[in-house]
Design an enzyme around this catalytic site. Structure first.
Site, PDB file in Angstrom:
ATOM      1  N   ALA A 153       0.532  -1.078   0.067  1.00 24.64           N
ATOM      2  CA  ALA A 153       0.059   0.038  -0.091  1.00 24.64           C
ATOM      3  C   ALA A 153       1.019   1.167  -0.080  1.00 24.64           C
ATOM      4  O   ALA A 153       0.430   2.603  -0.482  1.00 24.64           O
ATOM      5  CB  ALA A 153      -0.932   0.186   1.386  1.00 24.64           C
ATOM      6  N   PHE A 177      -5.575   5.146  -1.973  1.00 22.41           N
ATOM      7  CA  PHE A 177      -6.322   6.077  -1.344  1.00 22.41           C
ATOM      8  C   PHE A 177      -5.422   7.339  -1.400  1.00 22.41           C
ATOM      9  O   PHE A 177      -4.175   7.239  -1.851  1.00 22.41           O
ATOM     10  CB  PHE A 177      -6.023   5.517   0.430  1.00 22.41           C
ATOM     11  CG  PHE A 177      -6.952   6.516   1.256  1.00 22.41           C
ATOM     12  CD1 PHE A 177      -8.183   6.420   1.410  1.00 22.41           C
ATOM     13  CD2 PHE A 177      -6.103   7.197   2.132  1.00 22.41           C
ATOM     14  CE1 PHE A 177      -8.770   7.281   2.178  1.00 22.41           C
ATOM     15  CE2 PHE A 177      -6.731   7.999   3.163  1.00 22.41           C
ATOM     16  CZ  PHE A 177      -8.150   7.949   3.250  1.00 22.41           C
ATOM     17  N   THR A 179      -3.950   9.630   0.183  1.00 26.03           N
ATOM     18  CA  THR A 179      -2.491   9.998   0.702  1.00 26.03           C
ATOM     19  C   THR A 179      -1.505   9.077   0.036  1.00 26.03           C
ATOM     20  O   THR A 179      -0.171   9.396   0.169  1.00 26.03           O
ATOM     21  CB  THR A 179      -2.543   9.586   2.303  1.00 26.03           C
ATOM     22  OG1 THR A 179      -3.083   8.383   2.409  1.00 26.03           O
ATOM     23  CG2 THR A 179      -3.282  10.627   3.049  1.00 26.03           C
ATOM     24  N   LYS A 180      -1.672   7.983  -0.552  1.00 31.00           N
ATOM     25  CA  LYS A 180      -0.807   7.206  -1.238  1.00 31.00           C
ATOM     26  C   LYS A 180      -0.227   7.528  -2.487  1.00 31.00           C
ATOM     27  O   LYS A 180      -0.494   8.623  -2.742  1.00 31.00           O
ATOM     28  CB  LYS A 180      -1.751   5.621  -1.549  1.00 31.00           C
ATOM     29  CG  LYS A 180      -2.281   5.274  -0.108  1.00 31.00           C
ATOM     30  CD  LYS A 180      -1.559   4.440   1.025  1.00 31.00           C
ATOM     31  CE  LYS A 180      -2.030   4.314   2.158  1.00 31.00           C
ATOM     32  NZ  LYS A 180      -2.978   3.173   2.245  1.00 31.00           N
ATOM     33  N   THR A 181       0.697   6.932  -2.797  1.00 30.91           N
ATOM     34  CA  THR A 181       1.445   7.500  -3.999  1.00 30.91           C
ATOM     35  C   THR A 181       0.707   7.952  -5.294  1.00 30.91           C
ATOM     36  O   THR A 181       1.147   8.944  -5.725  1.00 30.91           O
ATOM     37  CB  THR A 181       2.592   6.328  -4.343  1.00 30.91           C
ATOM     38  OG1 THR A 181       3.203   5.776  -2.986  1.00 30.91           O
ATOM     39  CG2 THR A 181       3.642   7.174  -5.164  1.00 30.91           C
TER      40      THR A 181
END
Ligand code: PLP
Length: 374
Positions: A153, A177, A179-181
């Protein structure tokens, strides 16, 4: 409040979504396959299935592995609870093994010590984007006759010994999501090397429906006929969101580069400060940094958290050991189980890190942290 993580959306992303909205498909359409194909380039050719979240991806991975009642899944407690809860939802027992103090990743020695005759899977978590020690974990899994799963994740785009995340485990899960890369708002994917497991994963994502007449038990109904052989769910990621993901993936290289630049700047800005430990990077890895996790010494983490927040700097703590959640406590898991993970949690603080963070904003974070620690 300056957030600890944030999506980066451009007009190209907006246009990519709008184009799908003007077309014929909202849910499963051509953007899904295109997104999966593009993702497969990042996993070194291991085929990917888009699903509705990173949590769904884990649930699909455990299902495709055949995890069920009576099985044990070994994993790290220093993770978001979904890594463990999805295995419990399959009926398995989760066995938490301790982490390496420098990377916060599952310690292959601890994982090896946790193996029993019931071990069905070992799930590594690439904490903060730093790949786990997959070669050692593969050996442990091989000896145990278990499947190696990577919860990636945090680590889409990261490499380990010149191999990309996605090719390091038998199955690898991703989250999109915000905030992910890269983001699709909500979304995830699972990379599955084995064709049979891939087919099982693909069906589970779509109610377990079997469409190919050659594989049906009763194919004589007609062209409309579909059969369920194994219960599944609806985890399909819509075309609209896949179009966003496809557009985002075009910038994954740039996201990686900017995150690396910000990490190098944090190292330089904070390197001389007393009372903290900066995140380690093992020489054989090239992480796509998702978090910038520092450790605050002398029992001052709570104070630093509160004073940074009071100054409008949205620091975060990742993560409370998974077995400290009451749901695990109620199952009999006790504190003290994984001392390294608990020590890590006691000191951990994530500083803001996202591609659109400006140098000036980062300087403010570093200056304020220095003032608090002084
Ligand atoms: C974000 C995350 C998940 C869950 O992903 P969602 O897309 O939020 O469901 C699972 N594991 C880890 C380590 C995560 O950071």
């Amino acid at each position: 409040m300056l957030p600890y993580g944030r999506h980066s959306i451009t007009e190209d992303d907006v246009e990519a979504v709008a184009e799908v909205l003007r077309g014929d498909w909202l849910t499963t359409g051509p953007a899904v396959g295109r997104f999966e194909a593009e993702l497969t380039r990042w996993t070194g050719g291991v085929p990917c299935l888009a699903v509705t979240s990173g949590t769904a991806a884990l649930h699909v991975a455990y299902t495709a592995t055949g995890v069920g009642p009576g099985d044990e899944v070994i994993t790290s407690p220093l993770t978001f609870v979904a890594t463990a809860s999805t295995a419990v939802l399959r009926g398995a027992r989760v066995v938490f093994a301790d982490v390496q103090p420098d990377t916060g990743n599952l310690d292959p020695g601890a994982a090896s010590a946790a193996v029993t005759g019931r071990t069905r899977a070992i799930t590594a978590v690439d904490y903060a984007g730093h790949p786990a020690d997959y070669d050692e974990l593969r050996e442990v899994a091989g000896r145990a006759g278990a499947t190696l799963i990577g919860d990636a994740a945090h680590s889409l785009g990261s490499t380990y010994r010149d191999r990309p995340v996605g090719r390091l485990a038998d199955l690898t899960t991703f989250s999109f999501f915000p905030t992910k890369t890269v983001t699709t708002a909500e979304g995830g994917a699972v990379a599955v090397a084995d064709p049979e497991r891939f087919a099982r994963a693909s069906r589970f994502r779509n109610h377990g429906l079997v469409r190919e007449p050659a594989e049906q038990r009763d194919p004589e109904h007609g062209g409309w006929h579909q059969e369920v052989h194994e219960f599944g769910l609806n985890y399909r990621l819509p075309d609209v969101l896949c179009a966003l993901g496809l557009s985002q993936l075009r910038r994954l290289g740039a996201f990686r580069a900017r995150r690396a630049e910000l990490v190098a700047r944090y190292h330089a800005l904070l390197g001389g400060l007393p009372g903290l430990t900066l995140p380690a990077r093992r020489s054989y890895t090239d992480p796509s940094w998702h978090l910038y996790p520092i450790r605050i010494h002398d029992g001052r983490r709570r104070e630093v958290y509160q004073r940074m927040r009071a100054a409008g700097i949205g620091v975060q703590v990742n993560y409370v050991p998974a077995y400290w959640h009451p749901v695990f406590e109620d199952l009999g898991y006790q504190r003290g189980l994984c001392p390294e993970a608990e020590a890590y949690y006691a000191e951990q603080l994530s500083l803001p890190l996202f591609p659109d963070l400006t140098d000036a904003q980062q300087d403010r974070v570093a200056d304020h942290l220095a003032a608090v620690l002084r």
